[in-house]
Design an enzyme around this catalytic site. Structure first.
Site, PDB file in Angstrom:
ATOM      1  N   HIS A   1     -14.229   7.247  16.050  1.00 55.36           N
ATOM      2  CA  HIS A   1     -13.245   6.298  16.301  1.00 55.36           C
ATOM      3  C   HIS A   1     -11.818   6.963  17.059  1.00 55.36           C
ATOM      4  CE1 HIS A   1     -15.430   5.024  12.972  1.00 55.36           C
ATOM      5  NE2 HIS A   1     -14.950   3.906  12.913  1.00 55.36           N
TER       6      HIS A   1
ATOM      7  N   ASN B   1     -13.483  -7.477   3.856  1.00 54.60           N
ATOM      8  CA  ASN B   1     -12.373  -7.266   3.044  1.00 54.60           C
ATOM      9  C   ASN B   1     -11.546  -8.612   3.684  1.00 54.60           C
ATOM     10  OD1 ASN B   1     -12.303  -4.856   4.774  1.00 54.60           O
ATOM     11  ND2 ASN B   1     -10.246  -5.603   4.450  1.00 54.60           N
TER      12      ASN B   1
ATOM     13  N   MET C   1     -10.783  -0.635  13.531  1.00 48.68           N
ATOM     14  CA  MET C   1     -10.266   0.300  14.244  1.00 48.68           C
ATOM     15  C   MET C   1     -11.379   1.048  15.424  1.00 48.68           C
ATOM     16  SD  MET C   1      -9.002   2.364  10.882  1.00 48.68           S
ATOM     17  CE  MET C   1      -8.257   1.579   9.623  1.00 48.68           C
ATOM     18  N   SER C   2     -12.206   0.082  15.741  1.00 45.18           N
ATOM     19  CA  SER C   2     -13.274   0.631  16.703  1.00 45.18           C
ATOM     20  C   SER C   2     -13.617  -0.659  17.763  1.00 45.18           C
ATOM     21  CB  SER C   2     -14.478   0.929  16.009  1.00 45.18           C
ATOM     22  OG  SER C   2     -15.003  -0.460  15.302  1.00 45.18           O
TER      23      SER C   2
ATOM     24  N   TYR D   1      -9.046   7.487  15.974  1.00 44.02           N
ATOM     25  CA  TYR D   1      -8.278   8.230  15.206  1.00 44.02           C
ATOM     26  C   TYR D   1      -8.651   9.555  14.815  1.00 44.02           C
ATOM     27  CZ  TYR D   1     -11.150   6.384  11.534  1.00 44.02           C
ATOM     28  OH  TYR D   1     -12.335   5.957  10.714  1.00 44.02           O
TER      29      TYR D   1
HETATM   30  N1  HPA Z   1      -8.467  -3.058   8.346  1.00 43.34           N
HETATM   31  C1  HPA Z   1      -8.993  -2.262   9.497  1.00 43.34           C
HETATM   32  N2  HPA Z   1     -10.131  -1.804   9.727  1.00 43.34           N
HETATM   33  C2  HPA Z   1     -11.009  -2.509   8.807  1.00 43.34           C
HETATM   34  C3  HPA Z   1     -10.627  -3.071   7.723  1.00 43.34           C
HETATM   35  C4  HPA Z   1      -9.305  -3.610   7.676  1.00 43.34           C
HETATM   36  O1  HPA Z   1      -8.765  -4.502   6.962  1.00 43.34           O
HETATM   37  N3  HPA Z   1     -11.760  -3.625   6.873  1.00 43.34           N
HETATM   38  C5  HPA Z   1     -12.622  -2.672   7.681  1.00 43.34           C
HETATM   39  N4  HPA Z   1     -12.442  -2.007   8.691  1.00 43.34           N
END
Ligand code: HPA
Length: 279
Positions: free
Chosen positions: A92, A239, A215-216, A94
């Protein structure tokens, strides 16, 4: 030596290392995101390469990103897929802060002869109609990192003004409906991370038109598009974004939910790959 030259040396070293192990040209590359690596385990005629054995190959430090490249194909009773190259895990932005490393596997795939990219990730749901465990086809992205791996590169080879292939989106929708898999379709918002968003950021992203956040993926898609590859993107909604869900989000929750959708995800991927071949 300049940064670009160092990269090119690393790239040709990685490509010749991998070519020593394979006798065929992979046609489809698959990037498997957080908790989704298991897909590659059911390939036939597998050749497994550990990224650690490839000199200067970018390494992921994230749990759930195993760092292997697996070649092979999908077989069922009637069909055999084209030769595949699966990247288990990714680096990633980051992790290193180096945007070029994020799309290095796509450079490798292109040099190996790959024409199609199926890219997957775990993402947080922003669209309130989504639920953890949903799969979402990515129709577009919002780049909130304002970074690009294409700095220094000029025009892309792709003719379309979309980063994603409508033909592959249609294939995925047909396969999903034949297999009674519910698919969402939405806009992926790329953030730099490594922290999850604040509730206010999720509200802002919703206002900007995002359906999911992660983030990818975006830098890899940009690079694949530059090379003229056909791209399909699939997010596993692990989530709901901060504020939509009241619980504090953790990485283990992300990998746990990704693990629960194993069967649905594998069926969808398998059938898409077998249908691409029959086009
Ligand atoms: N935010 C950012 N990246 C993520 C999330 C999230 O809620 N869930 C899985 N990757």
């Amino acid at each position: 030596m300049s940064e670009v030259l160092i990269q090119q040396n690393n790239l040709s070293e990685a490509v010749s290392y991998l070519k020593n192990y394979i006798n065929e040209t992979p046609k489809i590359a698959i990037v498997l995101g957080s908790g989704l690596s298991h897909f590659a385990e059911q390939l036939s005629d597998k050749i497994i390469i550990d990224n650690n054995d490839i000199l200067n190959y970018p390494k992921s430090t994230v749990v759930g990103h195993s760092g292997k490249i697996i070649f092979g194909r999908i077989k069922d009773n009637k069909k055999t897929s084209p030769y595949l190259c699966c990247f288990q895990g990714r680096v990633h932005l980051y992790e290193s802060g180096n945007i070029k490393l994020t799309s290095f596997p796509i450079d490798v795939a292109f040099k190996l002869g790959v024409e199609t990219l199926i890219i997957t990730n775990a993402a947080g749901g922003i669209n309130k109609n989504y639920h953890p465990g949903d799969l979402m086809l990515i129709k577009d992205f919002l780049n909130l990192t304002f970074s690009s791996p294409l700095r220094g590169f000029l025009t892309s080879k792709t003719k379309s003004n979309s980063f994603f292939s409508q033909k592959l989106i249609d294939v995925a929708k047909n396969v999903a409906s034949e297999n009674k898999i519910n698919l969402q379709e939405g806009v992926y918002c790329w953030t730099k991370g490594p922290c999850y968003e604040t509730a206010s950021e999720i509200k802002m992203m919703n206002f900007l038109g995002a359906d999911a956040v992660g983030m990818s993926t975006t830098p890899e898609v940009m690079k694949a598009n530059y090379y003229g590859m056909e791209v399909l993107g699939i997010s596993c909604i692990t989530n709901m974004g901060t504020g939509i869900s009241k619980q504090k989000l953790t990485h283990s929750e992300v990998t746990e939910v990704a693990n629960k959708v194993k069967e649905k995800f594998t069926t969808l991927m398998k059938e898409i790959i077998l249908s691409i071949d029959s086009q």
